[in-house]
Scaffold this motif. Structure first.
Motif, PDB file in Angstrom:
ATOM      1  N   ASN A 131       0.794  -1.228   0.000  1.00 37.41           N
ATOM      2  CA  ASN A 131       0.000   0.000   0.000  1.00 37.41           C
ATOM      3  C   ASN A 131       0.828   1.279   0.000  1.00 37.41           C
ATOM      4  N   ALA A 132       2.094   1.187  -0.241  1.00 36.69           N
ATOM      5  CA  ALA A 132       2.916   2.393  -0.350  1.00 36.69           C
ATOM      6  C   ALA A 132       2.542   3.152  -1.620  1.00 36.69           C
ATOM      7  N   VAL A 133       2.686   4.465  -1.589  1.00 36.56           N
ATOM      8  CA  VAL A 133       2.365   5.328  -2.720  1.00 36.56           C
ATOM      9  C   VAL A 133       3.634   6.077  -3.124  1.00 36.56           C
ATOM     10  N   VAL A 134       3.941   6.011  -4.418  1.00 32.97           N
ATOM     11  CA  VAL A 134       5.109   6.718  -4.943  1.00 32.97           C
ATOM     12  C   VAL A 134       4.652   7.611  -6.091  1.00 32.97           C
ATOM     13  N   VAL A 135       4.969   8.915  -5.983  1.00 26.88           N
ATOM     14  CA  VAL A 135       4.589   9.890  -6.990  1.00 26.88           C
ATOM     15  C   VAL A 135       5.837  10.650  -7.413  1.00 26.88           C
ATOM     16  N   GLY A 136       6.019  10.802  -8.722  1.00 30.01           N
ATOM     17  CA  GLY A 136       7.175  11.552  -9.197  1.00 30.01           C
ATOM     18  C   GLY A 136       6.962  12.084 -10.593  1.00 30.01           C
ATOM     19  N   VAL A 137       7.360  13.329 -10.818  1.00 32.96           N
ATOM     20  CA  VAL A 137       7.274  13.953 -12.136  1.00 32.96           C
ATOM     21  C   VAL A 137       8.689  14.223 -12.632  1.00 32.96           C
ATOM     22  N   HIS A 138       8.965  13.758 -13.866  1.00 35.14           N
ATOM     23  CA  HIS A 138      10.280  13.922 -14.500  1.00 35.14           C
ATOM     24  C   HIS A 138      11.378  13.241 -13.693  1.00 35.14           C
ATOM     25  N   VAL A 139      11.145  11.962 -13.398  1.00 33.17           N
ATOM     26  CA  VAL A 139      12.142  11.163 -12.691  1.00 33.17           C
ATOM     27  C   VAL A 139      12.544   9.968 -13.560  1.00 33.17           C
ATOM     28  N   GLY A 140      13.811   9.580 -13.468  1.00 33.53           N
ATOM     29  CA  GLY A 140      14.300   8.419 -14.194  1.00 33.53           C
ATOM     30  C   GLY A 140      15.092   7.533 -13.265  1.00 33.53           C
ATOM     31  N   PHE A 141      14.929   6.225 -13.419  1.00 37.32           N
ATOM     32  CA  PHE A 141      15.644   5.268 -12.590  1.00 37.32           C
ATOM     33  C   PHE A 141      16.669   4.519 -13.446  1.00 37.32           C
ATOM     34  N   TYR A 142      17.919   4.521 -12.981  1.00 39.18           N
ATOM     35  CA  TYR A 142      18.993   3.819 -13.678  1.00 39.18           C
ATOM     36  C   TYR A 142      19.498   2.704 -12.765  1.00 39.18           C
ATOM     37  N   PHE A 143      19.513   1.466 -13.296  1.00 41.18           N
ATOM     38  CA  PHE A 143      19.840   0.289 -12.497  1.00 41.18           C
ATOM     39  C   PHE A 143      21.211  -0.237 -12.893  1.00 41.18           C
ATOM     40  N   THR A 144      22.104  -0.329 -11.922  1.00 44.75           N
ATOM     41  CA  THR A 144      23.451  -0.791 -12.220  1.00 44.75           C
ATOM     42  C   THR A 144      24.002  -1.604 -11.056  1.00 44.75           C
ATOM     43  N   GLY A 145      24.752  -2.647 -11.385  1.00 40.37           N
ATOM     44  CA  GLY A 145      25.392  -3.454 -10.359  1.00 40.37           C
ATOM     45  C   GLY A 145      24.573  -4.640  -9.905  1.00 40.37           C
ATOM     46  N   LYS A 146      25.083  -5.314  -8.909  1.00 38.79           N
ATOM     47  CA  LYS A 146      24.487  -6.535  -8.384  1.00 38.79           C
ATOM     48  C   LYS A 146      23.106  -6.263  -7.791  1.00 38.79           C
ATOM     49  N   ASP A 147      22.137  -7.112  -8.144  1.00 33.64           N
ATOM     50  CA  ASP A 147      20.776  -7.081  -7.588  1.00 33.64           C
ATOM     51  C   ASP A 147      20.025  -5.779  -7.888  1.00 33.64           C
ATOM     52  N   ALA A 148      20.470  -5.031  -8.877  1.00 34.49           N
ATOM     53  CA  ALA A 148      19.783  -3.779  -9.210  1.00 34.49           C
ATOM     54  C   ALA A 148      18.603  -4.072 -10.129  1.00 34.49           C
ATOM     55  N   THR A 149      17.413  -4.174  -9.533  1.00 30.85           N
ATOM     56  CA  THR A 149      16.173  -4.445 -10.270  1.00 30.85           C
ATOM     57  C   THR A 149      15.065  -3.601  -9.641  1.00 30.85           C
ATOM     58  N   PHE A 150      13.852  -3.722 -10.179  1.00 30.97           N
ATOM     59  CA  PHE A 150      12.714  -3.121  -9.487  1.00 30.97           C
ATOM     60  C   PHE A 150      11.616  -4.153  -9.324  1.00 30.97           C
ATOM     61  N   SER A 151      10.817  -3.972  -8.263  1.00 28.14           N
ATOM     62  CA  SER A 151       9.607  -4.778  -8.066  1.00 28.14           C
ATOM     63  C   SER A 151       8.556  -3.894  -7.416  1.00 28.14           C
ATOM     64  N   PHE A 152       7.402  -3.839  -8.073  1.00 27.43           N
ATOM     65  CA  PHE A 152       6.258  -3.097  -7.563  1.00 27.43           C
ATOM     66  C   PHE A 152       5.219  -4.130  -7.150  1.00 27.43           C
ATOM     67  N   GLN A 153       5.066  -4.317  -5.861  1.00 31.21           N
ATOM     68  CA  GLN A 153       4.335  -5.462  -5.341  1.00 31.21           C
ATOM     69  C   GLN A 153       3.019  -5.061  -4.690  1.00 31.21           C
ATOM     70  N   SER A 154       2.269  -6.122  -4.330  1.00 25.75           N
ATOM     71  CA  SER A 154       1.035  -5.985  -3.572  1.00 25.75           C
ATOM     72  C   SER A 154       0.168  -4.868  -4.136  1.00 25.75           C
ATOM     73  N   ASN A 155      -0.263  -3.942  -3.292  1.00 26.25           N
ATOM     74  CA  ASN A 155      -1.105  -2.848  -3.749  1.00 26.25           C
ATOM     75  C   ASN A 155      -0.338  -1.529  -3.803  1.00 26.25           C
ATOM     76  N   ALA A 156       0.924  -1.616  -4.109  1.00 23.70           N
ATOM     77  CA  ALA A 156       1.713  -0.394  -4.271  1.00 23.70           C
ATOM     78  C   ALA A 156       1.093   0.483  -5.354  1.00 23.70           C
ATOM     79  N   ASP A 157       1.084   1.775  -5.117  1.00 22.92           N
ATOM     80  CA  ASP A 157       0.476   2.740  -6.037  1.00 22.92           C
ATOM     81  C   ASP A 157       1.607   3.557  -6.663  1.00 22.92           C
ATOM     82  N   ILE A 158       1.797   3.410  -7.961  1.00 26.52           N
ATOM     83  CA  ILE A 158       2.910   4.040  -8.656  1.00 26.52           C
ATOM     84  C   ILE A 158       2.372   5.035  -9.674  1.00 26.52           C
ATOM     85  N   SER A 159       2.887   6.261  -9.635  1.00 25.33           N
ATOM     86  CA  SER A 159       2.468   7.288 -10.591  1.00 25.33           C
ATOM     87  C   SER A 159       3.695   8.150 -10.911  1.00 25.33           C
ATOM     88  N   ILE A 160       4.373   7.862 -12.037  1.00 23.53           N
ATOM     89  CA  ILE A 160       5.630   8.529 -12.338  1.00 23.53           C
ATOM     90  C   ILE A 160       5.753   8.833 -13.828  1.00 23.53           C
TER      91      ILE A 160
END
Length: 423
Positions: free
Chosen positions: A265-294
């Motif tokens: 149930n976490a909420v993440v909001v972001g405008v003009h954001v970028g995610f760069y993944f590098t190195g060991k275990d660098a991934t993303f997971s949006f789970q359960s009822n997470a609310d994502i708006s980016i």
């Protein structure tokens, strides 16, 4: 009696040889026309993806299809005409005759002509899976849906089942193209996939990565609180959990040697954001009822890139969306070595103005409905060069077969792009 018998037999042989040669010419003409048709359609599909400025590549694709469909000697001429909207393929081959006689003596070169054109101007490339040889590199199963009615989707896998849509899954797009074959029935695709398409080189491979400096933050966890996060290098990952409400300020978030995890149930909001993944275990997971708006950045090294993976990362990492509230994801998801897994029960990205997916593998499981809109002009986030509307112009249809139309000296677009002999 024996003399008459011999004359009769010779005459019969003469007639039989003519019949054989005539049948041979008919079959040769049919085979040559089929080769021309396949070459024109395939070259037009390539034209759709690379544009009229790459006429040499379009001609090379046509010639490769002629070689694959007609193994004997043939002259191939390829033209891109009508302002870069039409491919014309003309073939000329020596006649296949085997017996001396009127048929062989009067047989001239066998010719074939095919013309394929691009339809409309609204199609775009919005999905490319980069894996080149695995089964189900682009896969949907169970009740999954990928809905992209105004753009083209593409699987680079040459495997006979590289593109897979099974059970009640449905893949809907303006055009569906597979470098290999497809697995699934007619109900699983709309329209039917075009197979044996030429692979698309990674259109984003030349993008420079954002700068990655030393750690600004280490193993950050945000739980049960309201917080604003700043761009920077997040070493050891970033976890947002348990009803947290997080606002991301504009900029680049480097996720290094750990995952980006949003859950419960976490909420993440972001405008003009970028995610760069590098190195060991660098991934993303949006789970359960997470609310994502980016939305992705509009300027800088990650302009238009929502998620971007370091191409030096190991192959096969899994990036997952299992949330039922990941409905606003504006920008391009670029995972050249990773697999994007979407396994939710609701729509994903459906409220976005546009979303583009370029990943090594794409897997839709259970019941998600991934929606890829193409309303590029409704938001200030740019579309990276090589995807979206810059990647293609339209669908393809075969519009002319047989002999070419009369030459028109006033048509400046009818450039002779290729006039070589193929052995």
């Amino acid at each position: 009696m024996a003399v008459y018998a011999m004359i009769g037999f010779a005459g019969f042989g003469f007639i039989s040889g003519g019949i054989v040669d005539y049948s041979s010419l008919i079959n040769q003409n049919r085979a040559l026309q089929e080769a021309a048709d396949a070459a024109a359609v395939s070259a037009a599909q390539e034209l759709m993806l690379v544009g009229a400025s790459s006429r040499e590549r379009v001609a090379a694709i046509a010639k490769s299809y002629v070689a694959a469909n007609y193994p004997d000697k043939v002259e191939t001429d390829v033209k891109v005409t009508d302002g870069g909207k039409v491919v014309e393929v003309s073939l000329k081959a020596p006649p296949k005759v085997y017996f001396a006689g009127p048929v062989a003596q009067n047989a001239g070169a066998v010719n074939a002509f095919a013309r394929a054109e691009l339809l409309g101007d609204s199609a775009n490339v919005c999905v490319i899976t980069l894996e080149t040889d695995h089964k189900a590199a682009f896969s949907l199963d169970s009740n999954a849906t990928l809905h992209a009615p105004d753009c083209a989707v593409y699987s680079n896998s040459s495997h006979a089942k590289g593109l897979s849509s099974l059970s009640n899954a449905e893949l809907v797009a303006n055009m569906i193209c597979s470098a290999g074959g497809k697995e699934g029935s007619g109900k699983n695709f709309s329209p039917a996939p075009t197979t044996d398409c030429p692979p698309i080189p990674d259109p984003l491979a030349g993008r420079a990565p954002p700068p990655v400096g030393s750690c600004d933050y280490t193993k950050v966890q945000v739980k049960d609180t309201v917080k604003t996060l700043l761009p920077g290098v997040y070493c050891g990952g970033l976890e947002i959990d348990r009803n947290a409400l997080v606002t991301l300020l504009p900029g680049i978030y480097v996720i290094k040697d750990g995952p980006l995890k949003v859950d419960s149930n976490a909420v993440v909001v972001g405008v003009h954001v970028g995610f760069y993944f590098t190195g060991k275990d660098a991934t993303f997971s949006f789970q359960s009822n997470a609310d994502i708006s980016i939305t992705a950045p509009k300027i800088g090294p990650m302009a238009g890139m929502l998620f971007q993976e370091n191409p030096a990362n190991p192959v096969g990492k899994s990036f997952s969306i299992t949330s039922n509230n990941a409905r606003y994801l504006v920008g391009t998801i670029y995972l050249p070595n990773g697999k994007l897994v979407i396994d939710s029960d609701q729509s994903v990205a459906d409220k976005s103005e546009f979303t583009v997916v370029v990943v090594r593998k794409l897997e839709l499981k259970s019941g998600p409905r991934l929606v890829l809109n193409t309303d590029y002009g409704l938001i200030d986030v740019p579309v990276p060069a090589g995807v979206g509307p810059s990647a293609s112009k339209s669908a393809v249809r075969l519009v002319g077969v047989g002999m070419p139309p009369p030459a028109d000296d006033d048509d400046d677009d009818d450039d002779d792009d290729d006039d070589d002999d193929d052995d």
